[in-house]
Each structure stands twice: as C-alpha cells, then as structure tokens.
Design a protein around this motif. Sequence first.
Motif, PDB file in Angstrom:
ATOM      1  N   GLU A  12      41.717 -20.286 -13.366  1.00 38.10           N
ATOM      2  CA  GLU A  12      43.069 -20.126 -13.910  1.00 38.10           C
ATOM      3  C   GLU A  12      43.061 -19.503 -15.301  1.00 38.10           C
ATOM      4  OE1 GLU A  12      44.630 -24.091 -13.454  1.00 38.10           O
ATOM      5  OE2 GLU A  12      44.537 -23.911 -11.268  1.00 38.10           O
ATOM      6  N   GLU A  13      42.073 -19.880 -16.122  1.00 37.54           N
ATOM      7  CA  GLU A  13      41.956 -19.309 -17.469  1.00 37.54           C
ATOM      8  C   GLU A  13      40.682 -19.803 -18.125  1.00 37.54           C
ATOM      9  OE1 GLU A  13      44.635 -20.901 -20.538  1.00 37.54           O
ATOM     10  OE2 GLU A  13      45.161 -22.484 -19.105  1.00 37.54           O
ATOM     11  N   PRO A  14      40.143 -19.024 -19.076  1.00 36.90           N
ATOM     12  CA  PRO A  14      38.986 -19.499 -19.829  1.00 36.90           C
ATOM     13  C   PRO A  14      39.372 -20.732 -20.658  1.00 36.90           C
ATOM     14  CG  PRO A  14      39.252 -17.122 -20.089  1.00 36.90           C
ATOM     15  CD  PRO A  14      40.489 -17.635 -19.404  1.00 36.90           C
ATOM     16  N   LEU A  15      38.441 -21.665 -20.771  1.00 38.92           N
ATOM     17  CA  LEU A  15      38.691 -22.911 -21.501  1.00 38.92           C
ATOM     18  C   LEU A  15      37.442 -23.314 -22.273  1.00 38.92           C
ATOM     19  CD1 LEU A  15      40.245 -24.948 -18.547  1.00 38.92           C
ATOM     20  CD2 LEU A  15      41.513 -24.049 -20.509  1.00 38.92           C
ATOM     21  N   HIS A  16      37.633 -24.091 -23.318  1.00 39.44           N
ATOM     22  CA  HIS A  16      36.445 -24.685 -23.933  1.00 39.44           C
ATOM     23  C   HIS A  16      36.211 -26.039 -23.282  1.00 39.44           C
ATOM     24  CE1 HIS A  16      38.542 -27.502 -26.645  1.00 39.44           C
ATOM     25  NE2 HIS A  16      39.359 -26.510 -26.965  1.00 39.44           N
ATOM     26  N   GLY A  17      35.031 -26.594 -23.504  1.00 37.66           N
ATOM     27  CA  GLY A  17      34.598 -27.788 -22.791  1.00 37.66           C
ATOM     28  C   GLY A  17      35.552 -28.963 -22.878  1.00 37.66           C
ATOM     29  N   TYR A  18      36.100 -29.216 -24.064  1.00 39.91           N
ATOM     30  CA  TYR A  18      36.996 -30.360 -24.219  1.00 39.91           C
ATOM     31  C   TYR A  18      38.275 -30.172 -23.393  1.00 39.91           C
ATOM     32  CZ  TYR A  18      40.057 -33.875 -26.213  1.00 39.91           C
ATOM     33  OH  TYR A  18      40.917 -34.924 -26.357  1.00 39.91           O
ATOM     34  N   GLU A  19      38.842 -28.954 -23.432  1.00 36.09           N
ATOM     35  CA  GLU A  19      40.050 -28.688 -22.632  1.00 36.09           C
ATOM     36  C   GLU A  19      39.750 -28.870 -21.144  1.00 36.09           C
ATOM     37  OE1 GLU A  19      42.520 -25.275 -25.039  1.00 36.09           O
ATOM     38  OE2 GLU A  19      40.657 -24.695 -24.058  1.00 36.09           O
ATOM     39  N   LEU A  20      38.598 -28.382 -20.723  1.00 39.53           N
ATOM     40  CA  LEU A  20      38.193 -28.506 -19.324  1.00 39.53           C
ATOM     41  C   LEU A  20      38.056 -29.978 -18.945  1.00 39.53           C
ATOM     42  CD1 LEU A  20      37.300 -27.138 -16.704  1.00 39.53           C
ATOM     43  CD2 LEU A  20      34.997 -26.990 -17.673  1.00 39.53           C
ATOM     44  N   LYS A  21      37.416 -30.756 -19.780  1.00 35.33           N
ATOM     45  CA  LYS A  21      37.250 -32.186 -19.511  1.00 35.33           C
ATOM     46  C   LYS A  21      38.609 -32.876 -19.393  1.00 35.33           C
ATOM     47  CE  LYS A  21      35.176 -36.423 -21.188  1.00 35.33           C
ATOM     48  NZ  LYS A  21      34.383 -37.091 -22.203  1.00 35.33           N
ATOM     49  N   GLU A  22      39.539 -32.554 -20.277  1.00 32.32           N
ATOM     50  CA  GLU A  22      40.864 -33.172 -20.243  1.00 32.32           C
ATOM     51  C   GLU A  22      41.601 -32.826 -18.951  1.00 32.32           C
ATOM     52  OE1 GLU A  22      42.319 -35.473 -22.500  1.00 32.32           O
ATOM     53  OE2 GLU A  22      40.162 -35.532 -22.906  1.00 32.32           O
ATOM     54  N   ARG A  23      41.471 -31.605 -18.470  1.00 34.30           N
ATOM     55  CA  ARG A  23      42.134 -31.220 -17.215  1.00 34.30           C
ATOM     56  C   ARG A  23      41.516 -31.933 -16.019  1.00 34.30           C
ATOM     57  NH1 ARG A  23      44.100 -24.981 -17.977  1.00 34.30           N
ATOM     58  NH2 ARG A  23      44.883 -25.321 -20.075  1.00 34.30           N
ATOM     59  N   ILE A  24      40.202 -32.033 -16.020  1.00 33.92           N
ATOM     60  CA  ILE A  24      39.527 -32.744 -14.933  1.00 33.92           C
ATOM     61  C   ILE A  24      39.925 -34.213 -14.965  1.00 33.92           C
ATOM     62  CG2 ILE A  24      37.279 -33.492 -14.043  1.00 33.92           C
ATOM     63  CD1 ILE A  24      36.187 -30.754 -15.061  1.00 33.92           C
ATOM     64  N   LYS A  25      39.980 -34.784 -16.159  1.00 37.40           N
ATOM     65  CA  LYS A  25      40.373 -36.186 -16.304  1.00 37.40           C
ATOM     66  C   LYS A  25      41.802 -36.400 -15.811  1.00 37.40           C
ATOM     67  CE  LYS A  25      41.091 -38.185 -20.390  1.00 37.40           C
ATOM     68  NZ  LYS A  25      40.817 -38.689 -21.742  1.00 37.40           N
ATOM     69  N   ALA A  26      42.692 -35.470 -16.111  1.00 37.53           N
ATOM     70  CA  ALA A  26      44.083 -35.589 -15.653  1.00 37.53           C
ATOM     71  C   ALA A  26      44.158 -35.520 -14.129  1.00 37.53           C
ATOM     72  CB  ALA A  26      44.944 -34.498 -16.282  1.00 37.53           C
ATOM     73  N   LEU A  27      43.285 -34.733 -13.515  1.00 36.72           N
ATOM     74  CA  LEU A  27      43.298 -34.578 -12.061  1.00 36.72           C
ATOM     75  C   LEU A  27      42.789 -35.832 -11.355  1.00 36.72           C
ATOM     76  CD1 LEU A  27      43.777 -32.758  -9.603  1.00 36.72           C
ATOM     77  CD2 LEU A  27      41.462 -31.864  -9.922  1.00 36.72           C
TER      78      LEU A  27
END
Length: 176
Positions: A12-27
Amino acid sequence: MLELSILGFLAEEPLHGYELKERIKALSGHVRPVSDGALYPAITRLIKAGKLDEHTEPGASAAPRRILSLTDRGRADLLEHLRHPKQVEITDQVRFNTVLSFLRHLPDRREQAEVLRRRLEFLTAPTSFFYEDGKPVRAEEAEDLFRQGMLRVARATGEAERAWLTDAIAQLDPPN
C-alpha cells in the motif's frame, strides 16, 4: 501471517518499522501480538530475500528512520500467497482475516472469488466446538449455558459470514 502482513501493508505504501508494527498490531495485535523480536528478524529475512528494499530518511526530531518498501519480487510473492493461501489460512478466522485484508491487491477478480469460495466451502461443512458420539453438538442440544452461548454466537457469526461470502463471490465472479 507476519510476512503476509508485512508484504500486504508495504504493497500500500512505504513505511518505517514502527508504523508497520502499529498497523500489524491494529490488524491482529489483540489476538496475536507482534513483538520486535519477531518483526525485525522477519523484515531482515525479507530484505535478504530481495522482497523488501530499505533506505534511510532523516527523522523528524530523532535518529534517521529506516523506510521499507516492497520490491517487484515482494509483490510477486504477495500475489502468489494471496492466490494460494494455506488451508490453515482459510480455516483459522484470524489468519483468514489477514488474507482478506490484502485480497484486494490480487488483480484478478475470479482469483479473489476462488479464495472466498474456499472459505465458504469450509464454513458450509457441519462443525461445532463440541461433539457427542462423533456428531456436532448444536446450541439447542448443549446443556451448559456457556456452551450454548458460544454455539449461538458462532452460528450467528457463521451465518453472517456465509451470507457476505455468497454476495461477494456473486459480485466478483457473476454466473454467466
């Protein structure tokens, strides 16, 4: 499922690790939390496999940030995974939700419908949390109030999901 989540969110878009972790956690974090000890080694494996690319950007008020993006190889791997999810990714609700979250990236509507058909077929088979003499126990047959509750909620959820799957399949792959 962690790799699928990483590839799916980065599609969907480039992300840094923390943003990626937060999205995975939300899922799925409340059900299956992701730790740094699992996430960052998975990212490293995907980079080494040529599925992710990384570059560094200056941080807003902190150290430089490692930005991750999907490579062509990563996108191809994501699409292949979405086309052919493992059986446990069809039968396990949390894993199926992860597949469902990224199924829109699969460009062929018939292939999307085929994944949904697999889930619908699984949900159509008689099943229960509890069995008596090898037969599934229905909510009306359970003597325990709490098991009745589990079975009633599961039945209602299953009915709603089967109805949605049927509608979605008809929209994606209408009969001729």
